[in-house]
Design a protein around this motif. Structure first.
Motif, PDB file in Angstrom:
ATOM      1  N   ALA A 344       5.542  17.980 -21.128  1.00 42.62           N
ATOM      2  CA  ALA A 344       6.942  18.394 -21.354  1.00 42.62           C
ATOM      3  C   ALA A 344       7.791  18.077 -20.124  1.00 42.62           C
ATOM      4  CB  ALA A 344       6.993  19.882 -21.685  1.00 42.62           C
ATOM      5  N   ILE A 345       7.212  18.348 -18.963  1.00 46.77           N
ATOM      6  CA  ILE A 345       7.953  18.073 -17.719  1.00 46.77           C
ATOM      7  C   ILE A 345       8.158  16.564 -17.552  1.00 46.77           C
ATOM      8  CG2 ILE A 345       7.875  18.233 -15.197  1.00 46.77           C
ATOM      9  CD1 ILE A 345       6.236  20.842 -15.578  1.00 46.77           C
ATOM     10  N   TRP A 346       7.094  15.830 -17.783  1.00 48.07           N
ATOM     11  CA  TRP A 346       7.160  14.354 -17.640  1.00 48.07           C
ATOM     12  C   TRP A 346       8.225  13.754 -18.561  1.00 48.07           C
ATOM     13  CZ3 TRP A 346       6.040  10.773 -21.546  1.00 48.07           C
ATOM     14  CH2 TRP A 346       6.097   9.418 -21.154  1.00 48.07           C
ATOM     15  N   SER A 347       8.225  14.192 -19.832  1.00 45.09           N
ATOM     16  CA  SER A 347       9.140  13.542 -20.781  1.00 45.09           C
ATOM     17  C   SER A 347      10.609  13.837 -20.458  1.00 45.09           C
ATOM     18  CB  SER A 347       8.791  13.888 -22.225  1.00 45.09           C
ATOM     19  OG  SER A 347       8.825  15.278 -22.406  1.00 45.09           O
ATOM     20  N   GLN A 348      10.840  14.907 -19.701  1.00 39.99           N
ATOM     21  CA  GLN A 348      12.210  15.204 -19.267  1.00 39.99           C
ATOM     22  C   GLN A 348      12.590  14.427 -18.004  1.00 39.99           C
ATOM     23  OE1 GLN A 348      14.454  17.308 -20.885  1.00 39.99           O
ATOM     24  NE2 GLN A 348      12.843  17.155 -22.426  1.00 39.99           N
ATOM     25  N   SER A 349      11.596  13.830 -17.370  1.00 33.24           N
ATOM     26  CA  SER A 349      11.871  13.168 -16.083  1.00 33.24           C
ATOM     27  C   SER A 349      12.299  11.713 -16.279  1.00 33.24           C
ATOM     28  CB  SER A 349      10.615  13.197 -15.201  1.00 33.24           C
ATOM     29  OG  SER A 349       9.696  12.207 -15.651  1.00 33.24           O
ATOM     30  N   GLY A 350      12.752  11.113 -15.214  1.00 33.25           N
ATOM     31  CA  GLY A 350      13.153   9.708 -15.258  1.00 33.25           C
ATOM     32  C   GLY A 350      12.016   8.802 -15.720  1.00 33.25           C
ATOM     33  N   HIS A 351      10.790   9.123 -15.316  1.00 37.46           N
ATOM     34  CA  HIS A 351       9.639   8.301 -15.724  1.00 37.46           C
ATOM     35  C   HIS A 351       9.500   8.263 -17.245  1.00 37.46           C
ATOM     36  CE1 HIS A 351       8.015   9.336 -11.499  1.00 37.46           C
ATOM     37  NE2 HIS A 351       8.502   8.101 -11.490  1.00 37.46           N
ATOM     38  N   GLY A 352       9.862   9.370 -17.884  1.00 37.54           N
ATOM     39  CA  GLY A 352       9.737   9.472 -19.332  1.00 37.54           C
ATOM     40  C   GLY A 352      10.824   8.707 -20.086  1.00 37.54           C
ATOM     41  N   ARG A 353      11.841   8.211 -19.366  1.00 38.69           N
ATOM     42  CA  ARG A 353      12.886   7.423 -20.036  1.00 38.69           C
ATOM     43  C   ARG A 353      13.192   6.133 -19.268  1.00 38.69           C
ATOM     44  NH1 ARG A 353      15.757  11.973 -17.797  1.00 38.69           N
ATOM     45  NH2 ARG A 353      16.760  11.055 -15.988  1.00 38.69           N
ATOM     46  N   ALA A 354      12.190   5.677 -18.536  1.00 41.35           N
ATOM     47  CA  ALA A 354      12.406   4.487 -17.702  1.00 41.35           C
ATOM     48  C   ALA A 354      12.649   3.221 -18.534  1.00 41.35           C
ATOM     49  CB  ALA A 354      11.213   4.277 -16.770  1.00 41.35           C
ATOM     50  N   TYR A 355      12.074   3.172 -19.719  1.00 39.04           N
ATOM     51  CA  TYR A 355      12.290   2.003 -20.577  1.00 39.04           C
ATOM     52  C   TYR A 355      13.710   2.011 -21.133  1.00 39.04           C
ATOM     53  CZ  TYR A 355      11.591  -1.523 -24.196  1.00 39.04           C
ATOM     54  OH  TYR A 355      11.701  -2.648 -24.976  1.00 39.04           O
ATOM     55  N   GLN A 356      14.142   3.203 -21.519  1.00 40.59           N
ATOM     56  CA  GLN A 356      15.504   3.358 -22.028  1.00 40.59           C
ATOM     57  C   GLN A 356      16.530   2.901 -20.983  1.00 40.59           C
ATOM     58  OE1 GLN A 356      16.311   7.375 -23.483  1.00 40.59           O
ATOM     59  NE2 GLN A 356      18.507   6.900 -23.336  1.00 40.59           N
ATOM     60  N   ALA A 357      16.219   3.195 -19.715  1.00 35.36           N
ATOM     61  CA  ALA A 357      17.130   2.774 -18.642  1.00 35.36           C
ATOM     62  C   ALA A 357      17.312   1.254 -18.667  1.00 35.36           C
ATOM     63  CB  ALA A 357      16.603   3.226 -17.288  1.00 35.36           C
ATOM     64  N   LEU A 358      16.240   0.528 -18.996  1.00 37.58           N
ATOM     65  CA  LEU A 358      16.353  -0.938 -19.084  1.00 37.58           C
ATOM     66  C   LEU A 358      17.157  -1.348 -20.318  1.00 37.58           C
ATOM     67  CD1 LEU A 358      12.839  -2.380 -18.124  1.00 37.58           C
ATOM     68  CD2 LEU A 358      14.837  -1.990 -16.664  1.00 37.58           C
ATOM     69  N   GLN A 359      16.905  -0.657 -21.427  1.00 41.72           N
ATOM     70  CA  GLN A 359      17.647  -0.992 -22.649  1.00 41.72           C
ATOM     71  C   GLN A 359      19.145  -0.821 -22.439  1.00 41.72           C
ATOM     72  OE1 GLN A 359      15.378   1.652 -25.295  1.00 41.72           O
ATOM     73  NE2 GLN A 359      15.008  -0.154 -26.578  1.00 41.72           N
ATOM     74  N   GLU A 360      19.483   0.217 -21.703  1.00 41.09           N
ATOM     75  CA  GLU A 360      20.903   0.502 -21.488  1.00 41.09           C
ATOM     76  C   GLU A 360      21.622  -0.616 -20.732  1.00 41.09           C
ATOM     77  OE1 GLU A 360      20.778   4.386 -19.725  1.00 41.09           O
ATOM     78  OE2 GLU A 360      20.307   5.317 -21.671  1.00 41.09           O
TER      79      GLU A 360
END
Ligand code: HEC
Ligand code: HEC
Ligand code: HEC
Ligand code: HEC
Length: 446
Positions: A344-360
């Motif tokens: 739960a902690i991981w998915s809230q962190s930047g690591h958990g959305r690092a791919y999305q950051a590239l998509q953006e």
């Protein structure tokens, strides 16, 4: 040193008079007094293929062709008496993507109205055929010859205010040692410079002599002592992380400067030429940060490059799909089954959305970004693409804890501490300059 200098100047004046007489020139008083005025020298170099900063860190988010062009257009509007030079080392690695970058960068440079661009050792990475296919680059190199490419040994630019600037360039032969340098021949830089200076004296009557050197700082500095040289601008970079000394060196009315790394900042050297021929200088570095204007034409050029990177990525997928790998990563969904709290902690962190950051930022197909923003890209059993391996998006548990398929089937401890050593693989200086374990870990503690 001083008296020698004076004698030389006296000799120059005398020689000038004789030449003027021979040419039947009557305006003698004018030819003995130098022109005076101001000019601006804008210099870049050491770009190493940086078309656009990655945006991983706000502070390091500087440079790129869009901002460079935006800045240059403003400067040229404001300052008509400008000389624009580039010191070379524009390319970085001999990969297909590297070559795409190199071509895009040269296309950009050709549109930027440079007055002189010199060649560094890195610029021969793709050979002479590649370079000779690029149009409209004002190459200058006095001691370097390349099959199939026309290089001017020097150029003289006459500015709007009448000032004449003589520009020549020399490179250190010692830097050219790889196989891609086989088509290049280099002569002694000092002898080549002397020949150009003689030409300048006899036919160009410059008010300012600018020498572009491509060598180590120590070697470049020695060219400041060559009589007749006013400004030495030296470029050369080995790799990304290199620190470059951008502080100017002033010496007896002359100056030595160097462009910074990766095109992040532009050098501005203001030169004032006084009536007696003396010169004074003011230097500063201009940061091409997020406030710098983006040039739309360069954005178009970058987008075209990006589209080619995507095409290349798609083209390599078929081959990657054919290679069957055994499962290597357990994936975060498996870890979730027993470590819900950590998950739960991981998915809230930047690591958990690092791919999305590239998509953006429209970069989810760029291998140069995927290595750090996914799980195992480029490794056997790792991320291939969102379609092929959706379960391996983001910086997952196993990027820090190691591949733990065995553990997730037969849980045993004893490896937690290993994760402390993982950060440095991605949090490198270029992408995370402020990284510090004791300050970063608490933000993702689980
Ligand atoms: C060497 C590893 C590495 C590479 C390669 C890399 N990144 Fe990053 N990226 C990071 C790290 C680490 C951070 C977090 C930096 C920090 O906060 O200190 C980050 C952060 C970011 C962020 C900010 C995310 C946010 O939510 O604030 C963006 C956007 C980004 N990267 C895009 C890219 C793009 C685009 C590329 C390719 C051109 C790229 N990255 C290549 C490691 C990398
Ligand atoms: C960015 C790196 C990183 C990622 C990603 C990461 N961890 Fe960790 N994890 C660590 C570090 C560092 C520690 C602390 C190790 C120590 O004890 O010093 C740790 C500790 C743990 C521990 C031990 C906790 C304890 O109480 O001792 C567990 C369990 C764990 N992580 C599970 C996970 C799971 C599950 C995921 C994915 C959902 C995950 N981690 C993602 C770096 C990471
Ligand atoms: C079937 C349940 C299960 C799954 C799945 C599982 N773990 Fe564990 N994990 C455990 C148990 C139980 C422990 C405690 C083991 C012990 O202390 O001997 C543990 C301990 C850990 C620890 C701490 C190790 C230590 O040195 O104390 C880490 C880190 C960890 N797991 C990471 C992961 C990661 C990453 C995944 C996914 C790849 C994962 N686990 C999947 C059950 C699981
Ligand atoms: C595989 C590459 C990778 C590794 C290993 C890695 N990181 Fe990151 N880290 C990233 C990327 C990429 C980002 C940016 C993600 C985003 O915000 O989109 C990031 C962002 C962060 C952030 C800012 C985001 C947030 O949620 O606050 C922290 C803090 C961080 N990392 C700590 C660590 C620590 C501590 C370690 C080692 C235990 C570590 N990282 C290991 C790639 C990595």
């Amino acid at each position: 040193m001083r008296p020698l200098h004076k004698t030389r100047n006296a000799f120059r004046t005398a020689a000038g008079l004789i030449i003027a007489l021979l040419m039947g020139c009557t305006a003698l008083p004018e030819s003995t007094e130098s022109r005076s005025g101001d000019l601006l020298i804008v210099y870049s170099g050491n770009v190493l293929g940086e078309l656009k900063p990655c945006g991983c860190d706000q502070e390091e988010d500087q440079g790129g062709i869009e901002r460079r062009m935006g800045y240059l257009k403003q400067v040229l509007l404001r300052e008509p008496n400008t000389l624009l030079v580039d010191l070379g080392d524009n390319f970085k690695e001999s990969t297909r993507q590297g070559k795409l970058k190199a071509r895009t960068l040269m296309q950009a440079l050709a549109k930027m109205n440079y007055d002189a661009v010199t060649l560094g050792d890195k610029d021969l990475l793709y050979g002479n055929r590649f370079l000779s296919g690029i149009q409209n680059i004002p190459w200058v190199a006095a001691n370097l010859q390349l099959e199939g490419l026309t290089l001017a040994a020097s150029r003289t630019k006459v500015l709007d205010n009448g000032l004449r600037v003589f520009i020549t360039a020399v490179a250190d032969p010692d830097l050219f040692y790889t196989s891609s340098d086989s088509n290049v021949s280099l002569s002694d830089p000092r002898a080549a410079l002397q020949a150009q200076l003689a030409k300048a004296r006899h036919s160009e009557t410059p008010d300012l002599v600018v020498v572009l050197t491509h060598m180590t700082r120590e070697k470049g500095l020695t060219f400041l002592d060559v009589p007749g040289v006013d400004v030495v601008i030296n470029g050369h970079i080995e790799k990304d992380g290199d620190v470059i000394d951008m502080v100017p060196v002033n010496r007896e009315g002359k100056i030595f400067v160097q462009p910074g790394p990766l095109g992040q900042k532009m050098g501005e050297l203001r030169v004032r030429i006084h009536k007696d021929g003396g010169k004074t200088y003011q230097q500063k570095m201009v940061r091409l940060g997020s406030k710098a204007p983006m040039d739309p034409e360069m954005t178009q050029l970058y987008d075209a490059y990006n589209a080619e990177v995507e095409e290349l990525f798609m083209a390599t997928l078929a081959a990657k799909r054919k290679k069957k790998h055994n499962r290597v990563f357990a994936t975060e969904q498996t870890c979730l089954t027993c470590h819900a709290q950590e998950h739960a902690i991981w998915s809230q962190s930047g690591h958990g959305r690092a791919y999305q950051a590239l998509q953006e930022v429209n970069k989810s197909f760029d291998p140069e970004c995927l290595v750090c923003h996914t799980t195992g890209f480029g490794q056997p059993g790792g991320f291939i693409s969102e379609i092929d391996t959706p379960e391996l998006k983001n910086v997952q548990c196993e990027m820090c804890h190691g591949t733990r398929l065995a553990h997730s089937q037969n849980p045993q401890g004893g490896f937690a501490k290993e994760a402390n050593a993982a950060c440095g693989r991605c949090h490198v200086k270029k992408h995370s300059p402020k990284f510090n374990f004791s300050r970063y870990w608490p933000r993702i503690r689980h």
